[in-house]
Design an enzyme around this catalytic site. Structure first.
Site, PDB file in Angstrom:
ATOM      1  N   GLU A   1       9.827 -14.018  20.600  1.00  0.00           N
ATOM      2  CA  GLU A   1       9.165 -12.968  21.389  1.00  0.00           C
ATOM      3  C   GLU A   1      10.165 -12.135  22.188  1.00  0.00           C
ATOM      4  OE1 GLU A   1       6.247 -14.834  23.919  1.00  0.00           O
ATOM      5  OE2 GLU A   1       7.538 -16.520  24.367  1.00  0.00           O
TER       6      GLU A   1
ATOM      7  N   CYS B   1       1.317 -15.564  16.721  1.00  0.00           N
ATOM      8  CA  CYS B   1       0.264 -15.935  17.677  1.00  0.00           C
ATOM      9  C   CYS B   1       0.018 -14.827  18.691  1.00  0.00           C
ATOM     10  CB  CYS B   1       0.587 -17.254  18.363  1.00  0.00           C
ATOM     11  SG  CYS B   1       2.081 -17.181  19.344  1.00  0.00           S
TER      12      CYS B   1
END
Ligand code: PEP
Ligand code: MG
Length: 820
Positions: free
Chosen positions: A683, A754
């Site tokens: 991320e 996700c």
């Protein structure tokens, strides 16, 4: 899939072009490829046209079905001609410049393209787009046409004896106006039969029901009798459908509302998916009137009153805390801290004793001072805490003045409208009467939005001040998946939304997500606790791809113990049965502060001690969590995942701590799964860039596109003003996903997503094309995501992905997907 004729709208004005597009799109539910080439890149003088833009627009909607180009005037025409010169010959041969007027032309072209007409037919109808208007406005023309028709009619034999026919009288005051006419043409186009319409009242000529111009030229008004004939095998079926359509749309005045009701849509940021149709319900807490002037007071009595009110507020917050979810608990825990802050309480005491203020005036002064000092802080996150101070301050003031706390429990069914909703206000959303939420401000990844997602309430945020112009109790429809809302929606819009909703409800029947060509993609859920785990299973989750454990930490005023964590993990693992449970270690900092860790304020919390960085600063806290996770791994299918990894050293340090904990457990004779899969969230851009080296360290990757997008685009995900920039559909983000997936696959490990991008049905073709192995999504998005995957050809997504990655913006990617 049949390719539809693409439409390019060329205008000097970007606003004009997008208005024309909006209007044309209202005519049909079918997605027609439309591209705009409007305005120029000169902020001083934005009006103009550009040949290269026109060329790019043509290419973006081009298919072998061809493209129609509509222009406004002057240089638009010249530049469109020039754009053709730049196109390869075989493309150019399939593009037509059309002289029709822009608005009428675009509408007719869209309707014809939606009904799968070929290029020449779309062109012919579009050229003829003004005829309906001419006919309607010019009585002479109408008379002449009627005479012509009746002359021709005398020679016509209608209906032929072999044809099926129906006679229908139009009772609606608006007659057969454009939208119903468009629907009629689209319905007729579905059938092989030759279908004709004749206005018996005006004794008009029979015309093709598949041509929008001809249908409009019939000039059908209230009281007119229509004859519909259909010749062909499916004629009877066609007539039944057309009759039903005309009766439903035209005999019901509410469903044939003028266009204005279709044009009142507002578009915001989709925050929580789902459809809601209900009256607006405005929420605004009533201001409290507290007198500031000094009065004769009994200081001791006022001080006692204030202490009692603070104590009562503490009890209220503790009660709320007990009955709330983890997410909400964290807010109340923070509020409690303010009320237990001895320095603050002491300051309010001096206001009473030294400045002779009443208890409410003293408290109000204290809170105002505190709000002002928060608002003066440079950091946006900390500035936003002023709202918490206001919230807790009001709670005490209400108790002092005997005014009840505002409640969000709607007394009637409704869609809640508010400027913004804090997470603590959201905590009160326990009424089944709340069908949806719309806010003026807010961003889709704010933590208050997570709660709406978990409660399954459709929500649209960032709708802007226009939202406040809607009157209380006005009927609203909202689509939390697209971010659109309609004020006083027509029955047609409601029906479309309802059928969309029921289709998505029925999607739970798909137990597995398998593409048309047999590729299976596991769909897991993102959850925050055991309540969501049950809900996730009901929605069809095949495991948990992301358990956000920080919610457990945010919900109490001390760190959760090993036993407490073990209990929660086991609860969820039992619910998941044989499905995997991926547990992400503590991810705090950024927009998720934890009071008891006494984290020093940071100028840029999102770039500060966040996620794994925080855990490595406080290994004691991480090790307690690792003990609970490892202990649970003995009996259950558990995977361990670290957040915010930005370097190889960080994951090595984290794994070192895992090893230490494993050795300690072993020494204590406590069992655990020695081969527990260890993964990381990708991320941070550096992690994506170094994915090849990181892949050698771990068993799996999970892409956190919420943070990845904010860091790649340098746009704070909680800041409404830049929320649109922090968009995971940006080609920059998609290219980084591709790079990460390639590195993972080269190293032989799996990679999932996700972040919120995985919960967007329209992103499915891209994620398949990027070869992502599994998706972890918001529970209520699971059915729609599964259904979307089942609709796709895996091969086709791969052959198109390179085209998508070459587009130049998130908007261009989304436009491209419209034609998918
Ligand atoms: C993400 O960043 O995409 C993610 C899933 O993590 P969170 O939203 O909890 O930061
Ligand atoms: Mg994240």
């Amino acid at each position: 899939m049949i390719n539809k004729v693409g439409i390019v709208i060329v205008s000097h004005s970007a606003k004009l072009a997008s208005g024309v597009e909006e209007l044309a799109r209202q005519m049909t539910q079918v997605l027609v490829p439309i591209a705009l080439a409007a305005g120029i890149d000169d902020p001083e003088n934005p009006l103009g046209t550009d040949a290269m833009r026109i060329k790019a627009a043509i290419e973006s909607v081009y298919s072998e079905a061809g493209v129609i180009v509509l222009m406004d005037l002057g240089s638009a025409v010249m530049n469109a001609e020039m754009a053709l010169e730049f196109l390869p010959e075989n493309t150019r041969n399939n593009v037509r410049l059309c002289e029709a007027p822009l608005v009428e032309g675009a509408i007719v072209a869209v309707i014809e393209s939606a009904s799968d007409a070929n290029l020449e037919r779309v062109l012919a109808s579009t050229r003829d787009a003004l005829s309906a208007k001419i006919s309607q406005l010019n009585a002479n023309v109408r008379c002449i046409k009627e005479q012509e028709y009746s002359l021709i009619n005398n020679q016509d034999t209608i209906p032929k004896s072999t044809a099926h026919s129906r006679r229908i009288t139009i009772v609606n005051p608006n007659g057969l106006h454009l939208r119903p006419a468009a629907n009629l043409v689209a319905t007729a186009a579905r059938f092989q039969s030759e279908i004709k319409l004749q206005n018996l009242t005006t004794r008009g000529k029979p015309c093709s029901a598949k041509s929008i111009n001809q249908v409009m030229l019939l000039g059908v008004r209230q009281g007119d009798e229509l004859l519909i004939t259909a010749e062909g095998e499916d004629g009877e079926e066609a007539l039944a459908d057309l009759q039903k359509l005309i009766q439903e749309q035209l005999d019901n005045p509410s469903s044939s509302a003028p266009y204005s009701s279709f044009l009142t849509a507002l578009e915001g940021i989709p925050a929580s998916p789902g459809i809601a149709i209900a009256p607006a319900f405005f929420y605004k807490s009533a201001p409290l009137e507290i007198a500031d002037e000094k009065i004769q007071i009994d200081e001791q009595l006022e001080w006692q009153k204030l202490q009692q009110a603070i104590q009562k507020a503490i009890e209220q917050l503790e009660n709320l805390s007990r009955s709330s979810t983890y997410e909400v608990n964290s807010v109340f825990a923070a509020h409690l801290l303010y009320l237990k802050d001895l320095e603050l309480i002491e300051r309010s005491r001096t206001f009473i004793f030294e400045q002779a203020l009443s208890a409410p005036a003293a408290w109000k002064k204290l809170i105002e001072e505190l709000i002002a000092s928060y608002q003066a802080l440079p950091d946006s996150y900390l500035r936003a805490r002023a709202a918490d101070v206001e919230d807790v301050g009001l709670r005490v003031l209400r108790l002092l003045s005997g005014v009840d706390s505002p409640t969000l429990n709607l007394t009637r069914t409704g869609i809640l409208i508010a400027v913004d909703l804090s997470i603590s206000e959201m905590a009160q959303l326990n009424s089944g009467n709340i069908k949806g939420i719309c806010t003026v401000e807010g961003s889709a990844t704010a933590h208050s939005v997570l709660l709406a997602n978990q409660l399954g309430i459709p929500m649209v945020v960032g709708l802007g001040q226009k939202l406040l112009s809607i009157a209380d109790n006005t009927e609203l429809a909202i689509d939390g998946t697209t971010g659109e809302i309609w004020s006083e929606p027509s029955e047609e819009i409601c029906q479309n939304l309802r059928s969309k909703d029921s289709i998505s409800q029925s999607k739970t029947i798909f137990t597995e997500a398998i593409t048309l060509d047999g590729q299976t993609i596991p769909i897991l859920a993102n959850i925050g606790g055991s309540v969501n785990a049950r809900h996730a299973l009901e929605c069809g989750a095949q495991g948990v791809g992301l358990l956000r454990t920080e919610l457990l930490y945010l919900s109490s005023s001390t760190p959760p113990t090993e036993e407490e964590q073990l209990k929660t993990i086991e609860e969820i693992a039992v619910i998941m049965g044989d499905y995997p449970l991926t547990i992400r270690t503590l991810d705090i900092g950024g927009d998720k502060p934890v009071s008891y860790l006494n984290l020093p304020p940071e100028d840029n919390p999102f770039l500060g001690v966040r996620g794994i960085r925080q855990s490595l600063v406080r290994p004691d806290i991480l090790k307690t969590q690792l003990r609970a996770i490892l202990r649970a791994s003995l009996k259950y299918k558990i995977k361990l995942m670290f957040p915010m990894i930005s370097s190889v050293q960080e994951i090595r340090a984290a794994k070192q701590l895992v090893l230490q904990v494993q050795m300690e457990l072993k020494a204590q004779g406590i069992g655990f799964n020695q081969a527990i899969p260890i993964g990381i969230m990708i991320e941070v851009p550096s992690a994506a860039i170094m994915a090849d080296q990181l892949a050698a360290e771990v068993d799996f990757f999970s892409l956190g596109t919420n943070d990845l997008a904010q860091y790649i685009m340098a746009a704070d995900r909680t800041n409404t003003q830049v929320a649109a920039l922090s968009d995971a559909f940006e080609p920059a983000v998609l290219r980084m996903i591709q790079q990460t997936v390639k590195a993972a696959h080269n190293a032989g490990i799996r990679v999932g997503i996700c972040g919120q991008l995985a919960s967007e049905p329209k992103a499915v073709p891209i994620l398949l094309g990027l070869l992502v192995d599994e998706l972890s999504v918001n529970p209520q998005a699971i059915p729609a995501i599964k259904e979307e995957i089942c609709r796709q050809s895996f091969k086709q997504t791969q052959s198109t992905i390179d085209v998508i990655l070459q587009l130049d913006s998130a908007a261009a990617v989304k436009d491209y997907l419209l034609n998918w």
